[in-house]
Design an enzyme around this catalytic site. Structure first.
Site, PDB file in Angstrom:
ATOM      1  N   LYS A   1      21.619 -33.889  30.594  1.00 16.13           N
ATOM      2  CA  LYS A   1      20.337 -34.179  31.249  1.00 16.13           C
ATOM      3  C   LYS A   1      20.404 -33.682  32.680  1.00 16.13           C
ATOM      4  CE  LYS A   1      17.083 -37.894  32.327  1.00 16.13           C
ATOM      5  NZ  LYS A   1      16.641 -39.258  32.027  1.00 16.13           N
TER       6      LYS A   1
ATOM      7  N   ASP B   1      10.902 -48.664  32.277  1.00 15.38           N
ATOM      8  CA  ASP B   1      10.131 -47.572  31.668  1.00 15.38           C
ATOM      9  C   ASP B   1      10.345 -47.625  30.160  1.00 15.38           C
ATOM     10  OD1 ASP B   1       8.464 -45.391  31.577  1.00 15.38           O
ATOM     11  OD2 ASP B   1      10.000 -43.933  32.125  1.00 15.38           O
TER      12      ASP B   1
HETATM   13  P1  ADP Z   1      12.958 -38.077  31.313  1.00 16.00           P
HETATM   14  O1  ADP Z   1      13.571 -38.842  32.426  1.00 16.00           O
HETATM   15  O2  ADP Z   1      12.544 -36.722  31.749  1.00 16.00           O
HETATM   16  O3  ADP Z   1      11.875 -38.820  30.609  1.00 16.00           O
HETATM   17  P2  ADP Z   1      14.698 -38.720  29.075  1.00 16.00           P
HETATM   18  O4  ADP Z   1      16.066 -39.212  29.387  1.00 16.00           O
HETATM   19  O5  ADP Z   1      13.694 -39.735  28.683  1.00 16.00           O
HETATM   20  O6  ADP Z   1      14.153 -37.830  30.273  1.00 16.00           O
HETATM   21  O7  ADP Z   1      14.826 -37.638  27.922  1.00 16.00           O
HETATM   22  C1  ADP Z   1      13.733 -36.835  27.524  1.00 16.00           C
HETATM   23  C2  ADP Z   1      13.806 -36.554  26.041  1.00 16.00           C
HETATM   24  O8  ADP Z   1      15.031 -35.894  25.718  1.00 16.00           O
HETATM   25  C3  ADP Z   1      13.825 -37.813  25.195  1.00 16.00           C
HETATM   26  O9  ADP Z   1      12.531 -38.234  24.877  1.00 16.00           O
HETATM   27  C4  ADP Z   1      14.597 -37.402  23.977  1.00 16.00           C
HETATM   28  O10 ADP Z   1      13.769 -36.783  23.044  1.00 16.00           O
HETATM   29  C5  ADP Z   1      15.562 -36.369  24.506  1.00 16.00           C
HETATM   30  N1  ADP Z   1      16.872 -37.009  24.747  1.00 16.00           N
HETATM   31  C6  ADP Z   1      17.311 -37.535  25.901  1.00 16.00           C
HETATM   32  N2  ADP Z   1      18.561 -38.024  25.784  1.00 16.00           N
HETATM   33  C7  ADP Z   1      18.930 -37.805  24.506  1.00 16.00           C
HETATM   34  C8  ADP Z   1      20.130 -38.087  23.762  1.00 16.00           C
HETATM   35  N3  ADP Z   1      21.195 -38.679  24.304  1.00 16.00           N
HETATM   36  N4  ADP Z   1      20.161 -37.708  22.465  1.00 16.00           N
HETATM   37  C9  ADP Z   1      19.091 -37.096  21.906  1.00 16.00           C
HETATM   38  N5  ADP Z   1      17.952 -36.808  22.550  1.00 16.00           N
HETATM   39  C10 ADP Z   1      17.850 -37.143  23.837  1.00 16.00           C
HETATM   40 MG    MG Z   2      11.964 -40.452  29.435  1.00 13.17          MG
END
Ligand code: ADP
Ligand code: MG
Length: 504
Positions: free
Chosen positions: A122, A227
């Site tokens: 991320k 959130d």
């Molecule tokens: P943001 O802060 O931009 O909302 P998120 O952490 O919510 O970011 O992640 C955005 C998207 O990425 C999630 O909705 C999910 O679909 C995907 N995602 C994030 N982390 C994971 C993970 N550990 N495994 C699989 N998909 C993930």
């Molecule tokens: Mg998110």
């Protein structure tokens, strides 16, 4: 966003030295004068000119001409590169595959290590929202000239990692955190669909109970997600178990507006279940009751603070997030926003009335479903253990050490098939600034060069292809809509009130 195939494999050690010098200079300069870059890099003048030109061509830095002096800024691409290189140096990840998610404040990639284990990287992008609105709140910046995107993104990653780690250690259903460098977090890949994409579940009542149970467990451990919505809850493809993600905005239950945040989390779930699954329960957790029932003697909010995260940093991030939300406006909060309206059927008000009727139908058999709640809420203990602890400073700046690898890494050549997109306004705003006494008149402008949102990634073709196949297989609209689809007819689905009175 398509990966930019800039060929990073050929970055030389001198170029890397200059890039790192630019990063170091950014700590105190919004635009780093070339003379400072030269000085920090310890290279010769003429040489640096050429090297920085080559970095600028690859968008790792950008040239800025301003009234006082000309200089350079590190771009997101450059920062991404430095972070990934540091992780690759530590062997926590060695290659980058497809992008699987894009949010307003992050980009999410599938990556892997030498053993081929898939993980999620991320990359925080906190500079996408203008900083104008936090001009008034800059007292926490101290000597720092600006609330830079680098600083904020790094704080978000550090905070998210700290929370994820502590939650994971305490058995909460969150991805296993693996590593953290600069503005990035490496974590376990969860083979799952965001709840947002799930059109039907076998047992909405059970899932609802699990999700509320997690809210309660968070709160009793001293935390509120902040959130907690269908975008940040993943539903495991195999078991249907919910996994919670996205923690930069978590707040302590001792926060002045804790109850407001708590209620908002609860309400997001209730509203989503009402609209998506036509499920409504008369039972939902209440803040005061939850807190007075709290039986756990560990307080994770305090544990996180003790993990070395400075209070002023937390405050800085909180202020940024709040200002960003306010700037976005609250109209588009997740519960109302529908970025792909085709999937959402029945947001209409009339439906709420139907739901009301359904609520009245109660069934005796469901009275004991609290057990299910317990099971569902059980954490993902089976996930592999964290392979590396956080060490944000370790080797980051060590120019001498960071000069090899990458030769085996290849840029992906395949565009992304399906991105999981966070909603433009997935995070609703905060309660009115009751907890802020901002009187600082510090007025630093900070329109950073953060718009370079391309990710310079080092990637293996093999991994990319494999991911693309998986994306096609599992993330097509059809498979998504079938996630957790119950076998029986709609009439047999559990849409009735869950009588689990656990939170009452
Ligand atoms: P943001 O802060 O931009 O909302 P998120 O952490 O919510 O970011 O992640 C955005 C998207 O990425 C999630 O909705 C999910 O679909 C995907 N995602 C994030 N982390 C994971 C993970 N550990 N495994 C699989 N998909 C993930
Ligand atoms: Mg998110």
């Amino acid at each position: 966003m398509k990966l930019d195939a800039t060929d990073l494999r050929y970055i030389t050690s001198d170029e890397f030295r200059v890039l790192t010098a630019c990063e170091m200079g950014s700590k105190n300069h919004e635009v780093v004068p070339l003379s400072l870059i030269t000085q920090i890099s310890g290279l010769r003048n003429g040489g640096v000119n050429k090297l920085i030109g080559s970095l600028a061509k690859r968008n790792l830095v950008s040239r800025v001409q301003n009234a006082k002096y000309d200089g350079y800024r590190l771009t997101y691409g450059g920062y991404d590169y430095l972070a990934m290189r540091a992780m690759s140096k530590r062997d926590t990840m060695t290659s980058v595959g497809n992008q699987i998610g894009v949010g307003k404040e992050s980009d999410i990639y599938i990556v892997s290590n030498q053993e081929g284990d898939e993980m999620v990287l991320k990359l925080h992008r906190l500079g996408r929202v203008s900083f104008r609105t936090i001009k008034q709140n800059r007292d926490y910046l101290g000597k720092r000239k600006s609330a830079s995107w680098m600083y904020m993104s790094r704080l978000a990653a550090q905070k998210e990692y700290a929370f994820m780690k502590i939650l994971h250690e305490h058995g909460f259903p969150v991805p296993t955190p693996i590593d953290q460098v600069r503005h990035t977090i490496l974590m376990e890949f969860i083979d799952a669909y965001p709840l947002r994409q799930v059109s039907e579940v076998e047992n909405p009542g059970k899932l609802y109970s699990s999700l509320m149970d997690i809210i309660v467990r968070f709160a009793q451990a001293g935390l509120i997600h902040g959130d907690y919505n269908e975008f940040n809850i993943l539903i495991r493809r195999d078991t249907g178990e919910p996994i919670v993600i996205d923690f930069p905005q978590m707040v302590s239950t001792s926060h002045a507006n804790a109850e407001w945040y708590f209620n908002r989390d609860v309400e997001c779930i209730r509203r989503f279940f009402r609209r998506r699954f036509r499920y409504e329960s008369a039972f939902y957790p209440k803040f005061k009751r939850t807190m007075s029932d709290g039986k756990s003697d560990f307080k994770l909010d305090i544990a996180v603070e003790a993990s070395g995260f400075a209070k002023k940093d937390l405050k800085a991030l909180e202020e940024y997030l709040e200002a960003a939300r306010e700037e976005e406006g609250e109209e588009g909060s997740s519960d109302e926003e529908d970025s792909d309206g085709s999937e959402e059927e029945g947001d209409a008000e009339e439906e709420e009335e139907i739901v009301e009727e359904e609520v009245v139908e109660e069934s005796e058999e469901e009275a004991g479903s609290g057990d299910d709640t317990e099971k569902e809420g059980e954490p993902s203990r089976k996930t592999k253990e964290s392979e590396a602890g956080p060490s944000t400073s370790r080797t980051d700046k060590d120019i001498e050490e960071l000069e090899e690898q990458l030769s085996e890494l290849v840029i992906p050549d395949e565009p992304n098939r399906s991105l999981s997109r966070s909603p433009p306004n997935s995070r609703p705003g905060s309660p009115r600034r009751s907890h802020h006494d901002s009187d600082s008149e510090d007025d630093h402008d900070d329109d950073d060069g953060h718009n370079d949102d391309s990710v310079r990634a080092i990637a293996t073709n093999e991994l990319t292809k494999k991911r693309a196949q998986q994306q096609r297989k599992y993330h097509s609209k059809r498979s998504v809509r079938n996630a957790g689809r119950p076998q029986g007819s709609k009439a047999k689905q559990n849409n009735r009130v869950n009588r689990d009175a656990f939170w009452e």
